[in-house]
Enzyme design. Structure first.
Site, short mmCIF file in Angstrom:
data_model
loop_
_atom_site.label_atom_id
_atom_site.label_comp_id
_atom_site.label_asym_id
_atom_site.label_seq_id
_atom_site.Cartn_x
_atom_site.Cartn_y
_atom_site.Cartn_z
CB CYS A 129 -1.54 0.18 0.66
SG CYS A 129 -2.58 0.74 0.65
CG HIS A 153 -3.76 -3.26 3.54
ND1 HIS A 153 -2.79 -2.90 4.11
CD2 HIS A 153 -3.98 -1.78 3.03
CE1 HIS A 153 -2.43 -1.86 4.66
NE2 HIS A 153 -3.44 -1.38 3.66
CD GLU A 212 -1.23 -6.09 5.04
OE1 GLU A 212 -1.12 -6.19 4.23
OE2 GLU A 212 -1.37 -4.75 5.55
N1 GLN Z 1 -2.71 6.09 2.43
C1 GLN Z 1 -2.13 5.89 1.27
C2 GLN Z 1 -3.48 6.01 0.53
O1 GLN Z 1 -3.93 6.76 1.49
C3 GLN Z 1 -1.88 4.43 1.42
C4 GLN Z 1 -2.06 4.63 2.72
C5 GLN Z 1 -2.31 2.31 3.26
O2 GLN Z 1 -1.12 2.35 4.21
N2 GLN Z 1 -3.14 1.99 4.28
O3 GLN Z 1 -3.66 5.53 -0.22
#
Ligand code: GLN
Length: 540
Positions: free
Chosen positions: A382, A508, A510
């Site tokens: 992310c 994500h 995970e």
């Molecule tokens: N801050 C980034 C976004 O909003 C990444 C978010 C995250 O890593 N979950 O796109």
């Protein structure tokens, strides 16, 4: 008829109520029963999505896009039962619904009160989640004695009143400390805590006594007598090396056998061979790797809970132990190249996890640059992928001022940006790209061979996206997009083919990793780290 197991906690927090609930769910499932869970959280936020990970730990994202309590992660990992929006209720949600109904005139003429209106709404949530399963496990957040959790406890109490005998069991998790000065374990905190529970009308049926050593029989008898719990139901919940040992330990103590009996359930013996093998593999690895996790929320381990567990699972798949060191990315910002190499050279792989906000970004960029140039395996999740894109744009494509519009709204090169539909969004709660999205994998890429299928589903929680306008340039310079979501043509995975292992994903992974089904990306990243370790430290 559905049975209900309520789990409350006493004495202090962090005793592992979520893990106890997950373990019970696992044991009952292994006995052939259909189980589900509900986590009741006493805070007023609608969900933990707006809370800092420093305060509340990780926000667990479900398939259906709920931003939920991290205990739902334990439930999914232990039982493989898919959790969703219905499996986590907060005081905020309960009040929101009651107040909305009041405004609609649903209670016209009545005075809206905690009892019965709030408690009825809690009971509705419990019944809804329990529909169609054999056992619903209801974990009441907080510690008995807290003002906030009183309506939840009152609703729990009413369940025994409402339902036939043998349908409801109350389990209380308590603490039995060893006091060094006295040289013995003490039962008084447990007695007080059970009494506090009685004050709200709940008599515990089972006590899970968290302790660092076996509780002698005479002390179990004492607890049994003073707390009015059968001796067989005073269960030792001893500290264990790995969280995956908890169900095995509780089974040895007879917990699932007692529950099945108390709830008049017709259930066979559980088959635990696979799980025992899992624990054996965790405790007896053949090799070890060191991975540096460069992030922001490093002071609270709970902030990266699912990530941590995904690495445990990937270790099992590779028969290796994964040693994670969490590095505060800000501490890398003042280092020169030599200092940075010194700090990071001990690691066989570098991971940059998800996150929000500008703080520590430059340190992450330095860590990624080091991994890219030194051919150290790198995995970005992310925000970690977004920062890898910024690093590549700056140092390979020559776009010195490249950034994300999250930290630098005025950048001339917004390589990571907000989609137009997100630009007018002012409300923070529940407005990100959330939950499961499909992703198509490009033939011939690492992502495609890692997953060995053409289309996958992964969970998202972010607002910003890779700016498609720069993709042609990145691909020309050696970073390719290997996964895209067909619905919106958004980049979901990037990789550098000319590197031992350099992958970033916008989702994500995970959250979908399971103990006996490591996530492919974690599994292969750890595999690459092992290969790197073997090269650095050749076998004698
Ligand atoms: N801050 C980034 C976004 O909003 C990444 C978010 C995250 O890593 N979950 O796109």
């Amino acid at each position: 008829m559905t049975r209900f197991v309520f789990i409350t906690g006493g004495v202090l927090s962090s005793l592992g109520k979520g893990l106890a609930a997950a373990s019970i769910g696992y044991l009952l499932k292994m006995r052939g029963l259909a189980v589900t869970f509900l986590k009741l959280d006493p805070y007023i936020n609608i969900d933990p999505g707006t809370m800092s990970p420093f305060q509340h730990g990780e926000v667990f994202v479900t398939e259906d896009g709920a931003e939920s309590d991290l205990d739902l992660g334990h439930y999914e990992r232990f039982t493989d039962v898919e959790m969703g929006r219905v499996n986590n209720a907060t005081t905020g949600q309960i009040y929101h619904r009651v107040i909305t109904r009041e405004r609609m005139g649903d209670y016209l003429g009545g005075t809206v009160q905690v009892i019965p209106h709030i408690t009825d709404e809690i009971k509705n949530r419990i019944r809804t989640v329990a529909h169609g399963v054999d056992v619903a496990i209801i974990e009441v957040g907080g510690t008995v004695g807290d003002i906030e959790s009183l309506p939840f406890l009152e609703a729990a109490r009413q369940f025994r009143h409402d339902l036939p005998p043998g349908t409801v069991v109350y389990i209380h998790l308590t603490y039995v400390p060893f006091i060094a000065a006295a040289g013995e374990v003490k039962t008084k905190p447990t007695q007080h805590s059970v009494r506090a529970l009685r004050d709200v009308g709940i008599q515990a049926d089972v006590l899970l006594c968290r302790t660092d050593r076996p509780i002698p029989l005479e002390l179990k008898r004492k607890i049994s007598l003073f707390c009015d719990v059968k001796e067989e139901a005073v269960i030792t919940a001893m500290d264990v090396e790995s969280i995956y040992e908890v169900p095995l330990f509780l089974h040895q103590e007879g917990l699932d056998r007692i529950l099945v009996r108390y709830l008049h359930l017709d259930a066979g013996e559980p088959e635990l061979t696979d799980w025992k093998e899992l624990v054996r593999r965790i405790k007896e690895p053949d090799a070890a790797v060191r991975i540096g996790v460069v992030g922001k929320y490093v002071s609270l381990k709970d902030s990266y809970k699912s990530l941590h567990e995904a690495f445990v699972h990937a270790g099992v798949a590779n028969r290796a132990r994964v040693d994670l060191e969490y590095i505060d990315s800000e501490t890398l910002e003042t280092m020169d190249q030599t200092g940075l190499a010194d700090r990071l050279s001990a690691f066989d792989g570098i991971m940059v996890p998800g996150g929000f906000g500008e703080r520590g970004i430059e340190g992450k960029i330095s860590a990624i640059e080091y991994a890219r140039r030194s051919h150290v395996p790198f995995f970005g999740i992310c925000l970690g992928m977004q920062v890898a894109i910024i690093e590549f744009a700056r140092h390979v494509c020559g776009l010195q001022e490249a950034s994300s519009s999250e930290f630098s709204p005025q950048t001339p090169h917004p390589v990571v940006h907000l989609l137009t539909e997100q630009q007018g969004v002012n409300e923070k709660g529940g407005t990100m790209r959330l939950g499961s999205w499909p992703c198509q994998l490009r033939e011939g890429t690492r992502a495609r061979s890692t997953y060995s299928v053409g289309e996958i589903q992964e969970r998202h929680r972010h607002r910003y996206e890779l700016n498609n306008a720069y993709v042609a340039l990145f691909e020309k310079m050696g970073m390719i997009v290997s996964g895209r979501t067909p619905k919106r043509d958004l980049a979901e995975i990037v990789e550098i083919p000319d590197h031992p292992w350099f992958v970033g994903c916008q989702f994500h992974p995970e959250f979908r990793s399971r103990p006996r089904r490591a996530h492919p990306l974690f599994r292969d990243f750890v595999g690459a780290c092992l290969a790197a370790a073997a090269q650095r430290r050749p076998a004698l």
